[in-house]
Design an enzyme around this catalytic site. Structure first.
Site, PDB file in Angstrom:
ATOM      1  N   ARG A  94     -32.492   3.007  32.870  1.00 15.44           N
ATOM      2  CA  ARG A  94     -32.024   4.091  32.001  1.00 15.44           C
ATOM      3  C   ARG A  94     -32.787   4.191  30.679  1.00 15.44           C
ATOM      4  O   ARG A  94     -32.753   5.240  30.038  1.00 15.44           O
ATOM      5  CB  ARG A  94     -30.529   3.914  31.687  1.00 15.44           C
ATOM      6  CG  ARG A  94     -30.249   2.661  30.857  1.00 15.44           C
ATOM      7  CD  ARG A  94     -28.815   2.192  30.947  1.00 15.44           C
ATOM      8  NE  ARG A  94     -28.618   0.956  30.165  1.00 15.44           N
ATOM      9  CZ  ARG A  94     -28.972  -0.251  30.589  1.00 15.44           C
ATOM     10  NH1 ARG A  94     -29.527  -0.411  31.771  1.00 15.44           N
ATOM     11  NH2 ARG A  94     -28.762  -1.316  29.843  1.00 15.44           N
ATOM     12  N   ASP A 138     -24.973  -0.415  21.273  1.00 16.55           N
ATOM     13  CA  ASP A 138     -23.677  -0.732  21.887  1.00 16.55           C
ATOM     14  C   ASP A 138     -22.936  -1.785  21.071  1.00 16.55           C
ATOM     15  O   ASP A 138     -21.950  -2.359  21.527  1.00 16.55           O
ATOM     16  CB  ASP A 138     -23.846  -1.180  23.343  1.00 16.55           C
ATOM     17  CG  ASP A 138     -24.733  -2.405  23.480  1.00 16.55           C
ATOM     18  OD1 ASP A 138     -25.113  -2.985  22.452  1.00 16.55           O
ATOM     19  OD2 ASP A 138     -25.043  -2.774  24.634  1.00 16.55           O
ATOM     20  N   CYS A 153     -22.757  -1.917  28.377  1.00 14.31           N
ATOM     21  CA  CYS A 153     -23.304  -1.595  29.690  1.00 14.31           C
ATOM     22  C   CYS A 153     -23.478  -2.829  30.562  1.00 14.31           C
ATOM     23  O   CYS A 153     -23.325  -2.758  31.784  1.00 14.31           O
ATOM     24  CB  CYS A 153     -24.650  -0.879  29.536  1.00 14.31           C
ATOM     25  SG  CYS A 153     -24.529   0.704  28.680  1.00 14.31           S
TER      26      CYS A 153
END
Length: 247
Positions: free
Chosen positions: A71, A128, A186
């Site tokens: 990603r 994150d 993630c």
């Protein structure tokens, strides 16, 4: 002044009356701080470099891992083991050699972060790590610099803009007063690859709007994206009158 080559490179943006040459020159003169070169920071950096932002400052403490490549599209397979900021810098300069890129590997402490924020026209936080986004929020409010903050996990994403130059703007702490770092990430939960592209490109769009001065940024609004349903939901945000950061 834009060179003939730059006029050609950015011609499709310059054709837009809301941008024109004046707006493109604003982009060229701007400095943007990107915190995190992962799933969200990747499309942010790529599109802002392609759009002609003059100086991109990249901050990330991590190295490229094979699990990132699903990603984090600014990195390539041959960059595994390289610092993310150096990997991204190489990709961005290959895309647009006119852009100046400063790579800052490591975690910026409060003083270093504030110093970088003071030099920026816009800050984009897509890490994150919840505490790092709150640190960016505090620095942006102290420096008077707008913050584009976003997150993405599993099949859902969110984005908002916090602008200390506007009286009606809440800050990130108004939205999330619980500062404990318990957010999902993630590595533990997973994320579908194109989701970070949707949210990351939205971040780049908000930054471009802020720099050029076009349209209405997402100040006082939180946009939530449900990838499985293909729907956007907009929530209105209110200023917390007791917020210790923005009030």
């Amino acid at each position: 002044m834009l060179s003939d080559t730059q006029l050609l490179r950015y011609s499709r943006q310059i054709f837009l009356p809301e941008i024109d040459i004046v707006g493109q020159e604003k982009l060229q003169a701007s400095r943007v701080l990107i915190l995190g070169l992962g799933g969200l920071g990747s499309p942010v950096a790529l599109y802002l470099a392609a759009a002609g932002v003059g100086h991109l400052v990249l901050s990330d403490p991590d190295e490229v891992d094979v699990s990132n490549l699903q990603r984090q599209i600014v990195h390539r397979t041959d960059a595994i083991g390289m610092s993310k900021v150096e990997s991204a810098k190489q990709t961005l300069l290959a895309l647009n050699p006119d852009v100046q890129v400063t790579a800052l590997q490591g975690v910026l402490d409060d003083a270093a972060l504030l110093a970088e924020v003071r030099q920026a026209d816009v800050v984009l936080a897509g890490t994150d790590n919840f505490s790092s986004r709150q640190a960016a929020n505090r620095a942006c409010w102290e420096a008077g610099v707008p913050l584009v903050s976003a997150a993405a996990i599993a099949w859902e994403g969110q984005i908002s803009v916090f602008d200390p130059r506007r009286e009606d703007s809440p800050c990130l702490l108004c939205l999330y007063p619980d500062t404990s770092d318990t957010a999902l990430n993630c590595a533990e939960t997973g994320v579908v690859a194109p989701l970070v592209g949707v949210i990351g490109t939205s971040m780049a769009m908000e930054a471009l709007k802020l720099i050029v001065g076009v349209g209405e940024p997402l100040v006082g609004r939180l946009q939530l994206y449900d990838a499985k349903q293909g729907t956007w939901t907009t929530l209105r945000l209110r200023v917390d009158p007791a917020c210790p950061v923005c009030r």
